[in-house]
Structures are given as C-alpha cells and as structure tokens.
Design an enzyme around this catalytic site. Sequence first.
Site, short mmCIF file in Angstrom:
data_model
loop_
_atom_site.label_atom_id
_atom_site.label_comp_id
_atom_site.label_asym_id
_atom_site.label_seq_id
_atom_site.Cartn_x
_atom_site.Cartn_y
_atom_site.Cartn_z
N CYS A 8 111.53 -32.55 168.82
CA CYS A 8 110.81 -31.60 167.98
C CYS A 8 111.05 -31.97 166.52
O CYS A 8 111.60 -33.02 166.21
CB CYS A 8 111.16 -30.15 168.29
N CYS A 81 106.60 -29.66 169.92
CA CYS A 81 105.84 -29.10 168.80
C CYS A 81 104.83 -30.14 168.34
O CYS A 81 105.03 -31.34 168.53
CB CYS A 81 106.74 -28.65 167.66
N CYS A 88 105.82 -38.72 166.53
CA CYS A 88 106.65 -39.35 167.56
C CYS A 88 106.61 -40.86 167.39
O CYS A 88 105.55 -41.48 167.43
CB CYS A 88 106.14 -38.97 168.95
#
Length: 140
Positions: A8, A81, A88
């Site tokens: 996250c 999220c 990412c």
Amino acid sequence: MKNILVLCTGNSCRSQMAHGYLSHFTNPEQVTVYSAGVETHGVNALAVAIMQEDGIDISKHTSNNVEEYFDIPFDYVITVCDNANERCPFFPTQAVKLHHNFPDPSKVKGSTTEVIEEFRKVRGMIKDYCKDFVESHNLN
C-alpha cells in the site's frame, strides 16, 4: 514455500492489517507474508489496537519500503490501494498481481468513535478479502 507481498502507500494501516490476517489464515510452513509501502509512514497505533480486538497481534510489525524486498521471489503481490497499484514497481518474478482498493481509515475525519468505527469497517473488509484469497488459492 509461497511468498506473498501486500503493498500500500505507507505500510501503516491497510497492508499491515492484511499482513496480519494473511499470516493468521495461512499455514506458516507453506506461506511467508510480507508487507510494504511505496513510502513508509510507520505502523498506525489504531490499526494495531483494532487488530488486537480481533485477536491478531501486529504490534511487532515494522513499516517497510517495497525496495527492501526486490530480491524476494514473490508468488503474489496484492496492492490494497489505488496509489500503490499505480506506483507498484516491477518485480523480476512471475508474481501474480492482484488489486483491491480498500478505503484508508486513517484519512477519516470525525469524532474518535467515528474514526474507530471506520477502522473496524475496513478491518472487516480486509479480513473477508484475505480469507477468500487464502481459500481460493488453497493456502490454508
């Protein structure tokens, strides 16, 4: 051994709660769970307390940056999220990437009671998701 990373933004609430539940629902001889953030904000004390209400101790968790885990061959990377999903990083593995955007309980404004209720609500959502994930991937 399967390796799961929960990612996250700050590795303070949602990923910590998911880490706790995934560790609880999986067999520790078959699965290792990690959590990280694209930033590190420290583990949220209210997240620790809310998880303790459900019998899950995350008090010894640390807030880690995703860059600390680039050398681990993850089987699953779960972003919890939208911000983390968008940011990412690329993992040089065949990791299955999954995404579920949970509300950030630390962003809720209101009375102490309202904030605690939001943490409990999000905890329930994360618990259900983690239980379903473990069962659907035969990791228990």
